[in-house]
Design an enzyme around this catalytic site. Structure first.
Site, PDB file in Angstrom:
ATOM      1  N   LYS A  48       0.798  -1.206   0.000  1.00 26.75           N
ATOM      2  CA  LYS A  48       0.000   0.000   0.000  1.00 26.75           C
ATOM      3  C   LYS A  48       0.841   1.271   0.000  1.00 26.75           C
ATOM      4  O   LYS A  48       0.379   2.336  -0.391  1.00 26.75           O
ATOM      5  CB  LYS A  48      -0.877   0.036   1.270  1.00 26.75           C
ATOM      6  CG  LYS A  48      -1.893  -1.050   1.377  1.00 26.75           C
ATOM      7  CD  LYS A  48      -2.625  -0.929   2.739  1.00 26.75           C
ATOM      8  CE  LYS A  48      -3.379  -2.163   3.065  1.00 26.75           C
ATOM      9  NZ  LYS A  48      -3.931  -2.112   4.451  1.00 26.75           N
ATOM     10  N   ASP A 108      14.338  -0.728   2.227  1.00 26.48           N
ATOM     11  CA  ASP A 108      14.921  -0.952   3.550  1.00 26.48           C
ATOM     12  C   ASP A 108      15.926  -2.095   3.423  1.00 26.48           C
ATOM     13  O   ASP A 108      17.019  -1.885   2.923  1.00 26.48           O
ATOM     14  CB  ASP A 108      13.758  -1.247   4.508  1.00 26.48           C
ATOM     15  CG  ASP A 108      14.160  -1.307   5.959  1.00 26.48           C
ATOM     16  OD1 ASP A 108      15.103  -0.605   6.345  1.00 26.48           O
ATOM     17  OD2 ASP A 108      13.513  -2.037   6.742  1.00 26.48           O
ATOM     18  N   PHE A 157      12.704   4.516  11.989  1.00 28.70           N
ATOM     19  CA  PHE A 157      11.421   4.067  11.448  1.00 28.70           C
ATOM     20  C   PHE A 157      10.571   5.303  11.167  1.00 28.70           C
ATOM     21  O   PHE A 157      10.301   6.101  12.059  1.00 28.70           O
ATOM     22  CB  PHE A 157      10.702   3.113  12.408  1.00 28.70           C
ATOM     23  CG  PHE A 157       9.592   2.374  11.703  1.00 28.70           C
ATOM     24  CD1 PHE A 157       9.873   1.207  10.995  1.00 28.70           C
ATOM     25  CD2 PHE A 157       8.300   2.862  11.699  1.00 28.70           C
ATOM     26  CE1 PHE A 157       8.866   0.540  10.295  1.00 28.70           C
ATOM     27  CE2 PHE A 157       7.293   2.209  10.998  1.00 28.70           C
ATOM     28  CZ  PHE A 157       7.581   1.046  10.303  1.00 28.70           C
ATOM     29  N   VAL A 158      10.192   5.465   9.907  1.00 27.36           N
ATOM     30  CA  VAL A 158       9.492   6.692   9.504  1.00 27.36           C
ATOM     31  C   VAL A 158       8.053   6.409   9.090  1.00 27.36           C
ATOM     32  O   VAL A 158       7.732   5.301   8.639  1.00 27.36           O
ATOM     33  CB  VAL A 158      10.242   7.425   8.363  1.00 27.36           C
ATOM     34  CG1 VAL A 158      11.565   7.975   8.867  1.00 27.36           C
ATOM     35  CG2 VAL A 158      10.468   6.506   7.167  1.00 27.36           C
ATOM     36  N   ASP A 164       3.310   3.578   6.837  1.00 27.58           N
ATOM     37  CA  ASP A 164       2.525   3.303   8.040  1.00 27.58           C
ATOM     38  C   ASP A 164       3.364   2.753   9.189  1.00 27.58           C
ATOM     39  O   ASP A 164       4.465   2.235   8.998  1.00 27.58           O
ATOM     40  CB  ASP A 164       1.459   2.243   7.734  1.00 27.58           C
ATOM     41  CG  ASP A 164       2.072   0.842   7.563  1.00 27.58           C
ATOM     42  OD1 ASP A 164       2.976   0.694   6.713  1.00 27.58           O
ATOM     43  OD2 ASP A 164       1.666  -0.082   8.298  1.00 27.58           O
ATOM     44  N   ARG A 170      -0.611   6.815   7.534  1.00 25.50           N
ATOM     45  CA  ARG A 170      -0.359   6.978   6.090  1.00 25.50           C
ATOM     46  C   ARG A 170      -0.824   8.349   5.598  1.00 25.50           C
ATOM     47  O   ARG A 170      -0.369   8.840   4.578  1.00 25.50           O
ATOM     48  CB  ARG A 170      -1.102   5.894   5.286  1.00 25.50           C
ATOM     49  CG  ARG A 170      -0.602   4.476   5.547  1.00 25.50           C
ATOM     50  CD  ARG A 170      -1.198   3.529   4.518  1.00 25.50           C
ATOM     51  NE  ARG A 170      -1.110   2.131   4.915  1.00 25.50           N
ATOM     52  CZ  ARG A 170      -0.066   1.340   4.687  1.00 25.50           C
ATOM     53  NH1 ARG A 170       1.004   1.816   4.097  1.00 25.50           N
ATOM     54  NH2 ARG A 170      -0.085   0.069   5.065  1.00 25.50           N
TER      55      ARG A 170
HETATM   56  P1  IMP Z   1      12.281  -4.328   2.816  1.00 19.16           P
HETATM   57  O1  IMP Z   1      11.962  -5.669   2.237  1.00 19.16           O
HETATM   58  O2  IMP Z   1      12.985  -4.442   4.133  1.00 19.16           O
HETATM   59  O3  IMP Z   1      13.022  -3.416   1.862  1.00 19.16           O
HETATM   60  O4  IMP Z   1      10.888  -3.706   3.219  1.00 19.16           O
HETATM   61  C1  IMP Z   1      10.282  -2.708   2.535  1.00 19.16           C
HETATM   62  C2  IMP Z   1       8.922  -2.464   3.140  1.00 19.16           C
HETATM   63  O5  IMP Z   1       8.976  -2.436   4.576  1.00 19.16           O
HETATM   64  C3  IMP Z   1       8.438  -1.103   2.719  1.00 19.16           C
HETATM   65  O6  IMP Z   1       7.733  -1.157   1.500  1.00 19.16           O
HETATM   66  C4  IMP Z   1       7.593  -0.688   3.896  1.00 19.16           C
HETATM   67  O7  IMP Z   1       6.282  -1.179   3.757  1.00 19.16           O
HETATM   68  C5  IMP Z   1       8.236  -1.360   5.090  1.00 19.16           C
HETATM   69  N1  IMP Z   1       9.148  -0.440   5.795  1.00 19.16           N
HETATM   70  C6  IMP Z   1      10.485  -0.504   5.883  1.00 19.16           C
HETATM   71  N2  IMP Z   1      10.996   0.511   6.593  1.00 19.16           N
HETATM   72  C7  IMP Z   1       9.954   1.268   6.972  1.00 19.16           C
HETATM   73  C8  IMP Z   1       9.824   2.494   7.713  1.00 19.16           C
HETATM   74  O8  IMP Z   1      10.783   3.115   8.198  1.00 19.16           O
HETATM   75  N3  IMP Z   1       8.552   2.959   7.867  1.00 19.16           N
HETATM   76  C9  IMP Z   1       7.465   2.342   7.359  1.00 19.16           C
HETATM   77  N4  IMP Z   1       7.535   1.204   6.646  1.00 19.16           N
HETATM   78  C10 IMP Z   1       8.764   0.671   6.455  1.00 19.16           C
HETATM   79 MG    MG Z   2       4.241  -1.216   5.538  1.00 13.78          MG
END
Ligand code: IMP
Ligand code: MG
Length: 182
Positions: A48, A108, A157-158, A164, A170
């Site tokens: 989302k 991330d 964490f943002v 969210d 959001r």
């Molecule tokens: P990844 O697989 O660790 O790159 O995860 C990416 C997903 O984790 C993003 O699309 C977000 O939904 C969530 N995410 C990672 N870091 C944050 C954050 O700081 N705030 C909110 N959602 C996050």
């Molecule tokens: Mg998320």
């Protein structure tokens, strides 16, 4: 901070204001417009989190393009990605021959996008690039990188502007740091 609105509860610091978001997204839009002339552009939003950013970005892309969405969730319920994805909603069109621009809210660990890109590559697009609003390179656990990055941020964490915490926040118009200590 006085006069705190309910939706701003738990924001410890605003790191990217509405103005900064607007300016940077205009720049990204110009860059993408230059890079995708005469291409068969399909902008794919990863739901989302992408939806606010994507809505603003596509209006800065001055080219014909198509839009589609994928809704994926990570199997891991907490704030750390597992890389195992659950496709809640798949794309609605055949992407073969398209030049894909994948829109993410934040990169991330990169595990989610790595899995997603590997899957999309099997469907034979002409090309595939990633555009992420935020990048937290310090947390990367895969080799994935974004071709277009709005802002590189530190390991906080943002929330806001589509992002969210437990499905809330959001609708904040800016990016803020989530205060986990309340
Ligand atoms: P990844 O697989 O660790 O790159 O995860 C990416 C997903 O984790 C993003 O699309 C977000 O939904 C969530 N995410 C990672 N870091 C944050 C954050 O700081 N705030 C909110 N959602 C996050
Ligand atoms: Mg998320």
């Amino acid at each position: 901070m006085s006069n705190i609105l309910a939706r701003e509860h738990n924001v410890s610091e605003i790191i990217i204001s509405e103005d900064k978001l607007k300016n940077r997204i205009q720049e990204l839009g110009k860059q993408i417009t230059n890079d995708y002339k005469n291409k068969k552009l399909l902008v794919i939003g990863v739901l989302k989190g992408c939806f606010v950013f994507m809505a603003d970005l596509i209006r800065e892309i001055n080219l014909p393009c198509e839009i589609d969405f994928m809704y994926i969730t990570s199997y891991n319920k907490n704030t750390i990605s597992s890389g195992v994805i659950n496709i809640v909603k798949d794309l609605s069109i055949d992407i073969s021959g398209y030049d894909l621009l994948i829109i993410e809210d934040i990169l991330d660990t990169g595990l989610t996008l790595e899995t997603l890109c590997t899957l999309l590559q099997t469907r034979k697009p002409n090309s595939m690039k990633i555009c992420t609003l935020l990048d937290k390179p310090s947390r990367r656990k895969s080799n994935i990188y974004a071709d277009y990055v709005g802002f590189v941020i530190e390991d906080n964490f943002v929330i806001g502007y589509g992002l969210d915490y437990a499905e809330e926040y959001r609708n904040l118009p800016y990016i803020g740091i989530y205060n986990q200590n309340t």
